[in-house]
Design an enzyme around this catalytic site. Structure first.
Site, PDB file in Angstrom:
ATOM      1  N   ASP A  94       0.819  -1.214   0.000  1.00 17.17           N
ATOM      2  CA  ASP A  94       0.000   0.000   0.000  1.00 17.17           C
ATOM      3  C   ASP A  94       0.852   1.261   0.000  1.00 17.17           C
ATOM      4  O   ASP A  94       0.491   2.262  -0.631  1.00 17.17           O
ATOM      5  CB  ASP A  94      -0.925   0.023   1.216  1.00 17.17           C
ATOM      6  CG  ASP A  94      -2.217  -0.735   0.984  1.00 17.17           C
ATOM      7  OD1 ASP A  94      -2.389  -1.280  -0.125  1.00 17.17           O
ATOM      8  OD2 ASP A  94      -3.050  -0.795   1.909  1.00 17.17           O
ATOM      9  N   HIS A 136      -4.132   9.630   6.348  1.00 19.76           N
ATOM     10  CA  HIS A 136      -4.005   8.347   7.049  1.00 19.76           C
ATOM     11  C   HIS A 136      -2.683   8.181   7.795  1.00 19.76           C
ATOM     12  O   HIS A 136      -2.588   7.328   8.681  1.00 19.76           O
ATOM     13  CB  HIS A 136      -4.152   7.182   6.070  1.00 19.76           C
ATOM     14  CG  HIS A 136      -5.499   7.071   5.438  1.00 19.76           C
ATOM     15  ND1 HIS A 136      -6.665   7.010   6.164  1.00 19.76           N
ATOM     16  CD2 HIS A 136      -5.870   7.010   4.127  1.00 19.76           C
ATOM     17  CE1 HIS A 136      -7.698   6.910   5.337  1.00 19.76           C
ATOM     18  NE2 HIS A 136      -7.245   6.917   4.100  1.00 19.76           N
TER      19      HIS A 136
END
Length: 412
Positions: A94, A136
């Site tokens: 990711d 995030h």
């Protein structure tokens, strides 16, 4: 890495994050000549020392120094030597290691920090950094395509001048990194409108699939007005993740660009110092459309629907229109369900202390807002004193046509 190349970094061929969307947004803004209605700045770079701020403002530190130092030295060629650190700092599929990773972080984070400083110094009322909004990232690890949480850094700057800052997030994913950073202080309120449940990343924060413009806007306006009444912030940070649009590769909401932009217009009308960033968004032509429309909205300009000629015009085929409507996804959010959410949120807001006071803290010093470094300028392209005093980037520093490095970006 040149600061203007922020859109040229490459996460990898199968990665949904395409910073190339920033190049497309940049050229679309240019094609509508919106840059002529703004002051456009070359940002300073985020410095590692800035990651240790936060304690004096009542927040956790932004990033552990060891993590930031690791981001500085890791490269695609050396990552295999640091397998333990890669796991520790959540780098991998990711959040891959790519060329110019730390320089990329320095640019997007530096842009948000500079935006906050200019608001603090009353150099503008609204500051935009479409490269920012990476909500995030945590203080000691990467997460969800995000490495350094620029929003936290920007909010910390605003807290030097404002007792309370409101953070609003309209990305389809929960702004968990920002919420976590300020969880134990009442100087920041985070309000995130996002998808929750069904193992949807990051698994925190509750609104179901397919919400449409009308439902979203009614909920948004009611809650934000109640927040303003109860919390009385001095400044607002608005994260405009475009993955809440219909047809996004990773999102599952059903907003049109007009619906998304209506949230931006509504927040602008609150008439507080406003820092606006990008965020998620993985159908890149729609991201560029959305952030261009919202640039116009922040400038009070209604843009023609037919996209002008620009270097990325082929991406907007076949109709070459700026607006894209909502999709045909069923809205699974019943009126009773949304009313329950609205009621719960308003009850929670009514129970908090009205406009909570601020204890005395030692305030970190302002960083210098830099002028142009004349040594870095081409001597044949000197700027005049008026432009230099206002730190404005000249029109001819936007690369276009054959001189634009954006065209070399791997778009696979």
């Amino acid at each position: 890495m040149n600061r203007r190349d922020v859109g040229n970094v490459y996460f990898g061929p199968n990665h949904p994050m395409k910073p190339h969307r920033l190049c497309m947004t940049h050229h679309l803004v240019l094609s509508y000549e919106l840059h002529n209605k703004m002051e456009v700045y070359v940002c300073t770079l985020f410095l590692p020392d800035e990651a240790s701020q936060g304690i004096s403002c009542g927040a956790s530190t932004v990033s552990f120094p060891d993590y930031v130092e690791f981001l500085q030295r890791i490269t695609p060629n050396t990552q295999e030597l640091f397998s333990n650190e890669m796991v520790k700092y959540n780098l991998g599929e990711d959040c891959p290691v790519f060329d110019n990773l730390f320089e990329f972080c320095q640019i997007y984070a530096g842009g948000t920090i500079d935006a906050a400083r200019r608001l603090n110094n009353q150099l503008c009322d609204i500051a935009i950094n479409w490269a920012g909004g990476l909500h995030h990232a945590k203080k000691c690890e990467a997460s969800g395509f995000c490495y350094i949480n620029d929003l936290v850094l920007g909010i910390l700057e605003l807290l030097k001048y404002h007792a309370r800052v409101l953070y609003i997030d309209i990305d389809v994913h929960h702004g968990d990194g920002v919420e976590e950073a300020f969880y134990f202080t009442d100087r920041v309120m985070t309000v995130s409108f996002h998808k929750y449940g069904d193992l949807f990343f990051p698994g925190t924060g509750d609104v179901k699939d397919g919400i449409d413009d009308g439902s979203f806007l009614r909920l948004f306006k009611t809650i934000i007005l109640k927040v303003m009444e109860c919390y009385a912030p001095g400044a607002i940070v608005l994260q405009c993740g475009a993955d809440s649009l219909a047809g996004d590769r990773l999102g599952c909401f059903n907003l049109s660009i007009d619906g998304h932009a209506a949230c931006v217009r509504f927040v602008k009308q609150l008439n507080l110092p406003l820092l606006v960033t990008g965020g998620g968004g993985y159908t890149k032509e729609n991201v560029a459309r959305c952030w261009t429309v919202e640039t116009g909205a922040l400038l009070g300009v209604e843009l023609p629907n037919e996209i002008p000629e620009n270097d990325y015009i082929k991406y907007f085929a076949p109709d070459y229109s700026l607006k894209c409507p909502s999709g045909h996804m069923e809205n699974l959010n019943s009126k009773s369900y949304l009313n329950t959410i609205r009621q719960q949120v308003c009850e929670n807001l009514s129970s908090i202390q009205h406009a909570p006071g601020v204890q005395m803290h030692e305030v970190p010093p302002d960083f210098y807002i830099p002028d142009f470094d004349e040594d870095e300028l081409n001597p044949d392209e000197r700027v005049n004193r008026h432009i230099q005093d206002k730190h404005i980037q000249r029109d001819d520093e936007y690369y276009e046509g054959d001189n634009d490095n954006d065209q070399t970006m791997d778009d696979s």
